[in-house]
Design a protein around this motif. Structure first.
Motif, PDB file in Angstrom:
ATOM      1  N   THR A  36       0.858  -1.209  -0.023  1.00 48.48           N
ATOM      2  CA  THR A  36       0.075  -0.091  -0.134  1.00 48.48           C
ATOM      3  C   THR A  36       0.831   1.185   0.079  1.00 48.48           C
ATOM      4  O   THR A  36       2.030   1.102   0.123  1.00 48.48           O
ATOM      5  CB  THR A  36      -0.877  -0.045   1.101  1.00 48.48           C
ATOM      6  N   ASN A  37       0.463   2.493  -0.145  1.00 45.10           N
ATOM      7  CA  ASN A  37       1.132   3.504  -0.313  1.00 45.10           C
ATOM      8  C   ASN A  37       1.999   3.865   1.135  1.00 45.10           C
ATOM      9  O   ASN A  37       3.036   4.328   1.215  1.00 45.10           O
ATOM     10  CB  ASN A  37       0.108   4.858  -0.660  1.00 45.10           C
ATOM     11  N   GLU A  38       1.047   3.553   2.187  1.00 44.46           N
ATOM     12  CA  GLU A  38       1.763   3.844   3.454  1.00 44.46           C
ATOM     13  C   GLU A  38       2.891   2.948   3.770  1.00 44.46           C
ATOM     14  O   GLU A  38       3.914   3.341   4.293  1.00 44.46           O
ATOM     15  CB  GLU A  38       0.841   3.626   4.738  1.00 44.46           C
ATOM     16  N   ALA A  39       2.677   1.544   3.262  1.00 41.93           N
ATOM     17  CA  ALA A  39       3.987   0.863   3.635  1.00 41.93           C
ATOM     18  C   ALA A  39       5.021   0.869   2.523  1.00 41.93           C
ATOM     19  O   ALA A  39       5.977   0.845   3.083  1.00 41.93           O
ATOM     20  CB  ALA A  39       3.215  -0.716   3.188  1.00 41.93           C
ATOM     21  N   LEU A  40       5.136   1.568   1.349  1.00 40.66           N
ATOM     22  CA  LEU A  40       5.769   1.827   0.581  1.00 40.66           C
ATOM     23  C   LEU A  40       6.616   3.103   1.137  1.00 40.66           C
ATOM     24  O   LEU A  40       7.666   3.084   1.179  1.00 40.66           O
ATOM     25  CB  LEU A  40       5.318   2.329  -0.655  1.00 40.66           C
ATOM     26  N   GLU A  41       5.722   4.219   1.618  1.00 37.76           N
ATOM     27  CA  GLU A  41       6.469   5.154   2.194  1.00 37.76           C
ATOM     28  C   GLU A  41       7.251   4.838   3.624  1.00 37.76           C
ATOM     29  O   GLU A  41       8.556   5.217   3.618  1.00 37.76           O
ATOM     30  CB  GLU A  41       5.351   6.252   2.692  1.00 37.76           C
ATOM     31  N   GLN A  42       6.859   3.758   4.394  1.00 32.44           N
ATOM     32  CA  GLN A  42       7.970   3.306   5.360  1.00 32.44           C
ATOM     33  C   GLN A  42       8.852   2.873   4.826  1.00 32.44           C
ATOM     34  O   GLN A  42      10.045   2.983   5.265  1.00 32.44           O
ATOM     35  CB  GLN A  42       6.758   2.327   6.204  1.00 32.44           C
ATOM     36  N   LYS A  43       8.887   1.906   3.749  1.00 32.17           N
ATOM     37  CA  LYS A  43       9.857   1.212   3.316  1.00 32.17           C
ATOM     38  C   LYS A  43      10.987   2.368   2.655  1.00 32.17           C
ATOM     39  O   LYS A  43      12.358   2.013   3.064  1.00 32.17           O
ATOM     40  CB  LYS A  43       9.564   0.321   2.044  1.00 32.17           C
ATOM     41  N   LEU A  44      10.635   3.577   2.022  1.00 36.37           N
ATOM     42  CA  LEU A  44      11.459   4.331   1.370  1.00 36.37           C
ATOM     43  C   LEU A  44      12.248   5.046   2.575  1.00 36.37           C
ATOM     44  O   LEU A  44      13.268   5.365   2.785  1.00 36.37           O
ATOM     45  CB  LEU A  44      10.735   5.270   0.532  1.00 36.37           C
ATOM     46  N   GLU A  45      11.469   5.344   3.761  1.00 33.13           N
ATOM     47  CA  GLU A  45      12.055   6.058   4.937  1.00 33.13           C
ATOM     48  C   GLU A  45      13.045   5.077   5.351  1.00 33.13           C
ATOM     49  O   GLU A  45      14.246   5.592   5.912  1.00 33.13           O
ATOM     50  CB  GLU A  45      11.044   6.417   5.868  1.00 33.13           C
ATOM     51  N   GLU A  46      12.902   3.973   5.551  1.00 36.00           N
ATOM     52  CA  GLU A  46      13.846   3.092   6.229  1.00 36.00           C
ATOM     53  C   GLU A  46      15.164   3.030   5.166  1.00 36.00           C
ATOM     54  O   GLU A  46      16.236   2.982   5.811  1.00 36.00           O
ATOM     55  CB  GLU A  46      13.292   1.493   6.450  1.00 36.00           C
ATOM     56  N   ILE A  47      14.972   2.948   4.121  1.00 38.46           N
ATOM     57  CA  ILE A  47      16.083   2.734   3.105  1.00 38.46           C
ATOM     58  C   ILE A  47      17.063   4.109   3.129  1.00 38.46           C
ATOM     59  O   ILE A  47      18.256   4.130   3.107  1.00 38.46           O
ATOM     60  CB  ILE A  47      15.610   2.719   1.569  1.00 38.46           C
TER      61      ILE A  47
END
Length: 138
Positions: free
Chosen positions: A125-136
């Motif tokens: 989902t968009n929220e999960a994608l944003e979290q992954k990007l922040e972690e990276i």
């Protein structure tokens, strides 16, 4: 071959397909008469339709195309083609023997394989994608 085998081979009948281009459609009846005259039996007569030629034949831009299937002695094929080539209204003819019919073509049916799709990953989902990007990015 013996004389008897020659006689039997001469009587052997084959299936033929005759395709033709004519100047006038009435000539098709003359073609069927010629086939019958040489001992042939017409099994199927296709429609005679007007077509536009890709290139002129004897200064003709259009012609009438038709075909017929018939059974005749194999010795009649030469006589039929030579008789038709002399006709003024016949532009082109093609006499062929269709391939023999077989009941079973192969042991397995011919089938196109489905293209293998790329492995599917889990949908984010968009929220999960944003979290992954922040972690990276950290």
């Amino acid at each position: 071959m013996t004389e008897k085998q020659d006689i039997l081979a001469e009587r052997a009948e084959r299936e033929y397909e005759l395709s033709f281009l004519l100047m006038v459609p009435e000539t098709a009846s003359h073609l069927t008469e010629m086939i019958k005259k040489h001992g042939g039996e017409i099994t199927h007569l296709g429609p005679v339709v007007s077509i536009r030629l890709a290139y002129p034949i004897r200064k003709q831009a259009t012609a009438f195309f038709g075909f017929c299937h018939f059974i005749a002695p194999h010795t009649a094929a030469k006589e039929i083609t030579s008789g038709l080539k002399g006709e003024a209204n016949v532009l082109r003819i093609l006499l062929v023997t269709p391939p023999p019919k077989t009941e079973e073509r192969s042991s397995r049916p011919l089938r196109r394989e489905e293209p293998k799709s790329a492995p599917t990953s889990s949908i984010l989902t968009n929220e999960a994608l944003e979290q992954k990007l922040e972690e990276i990015l950290k």
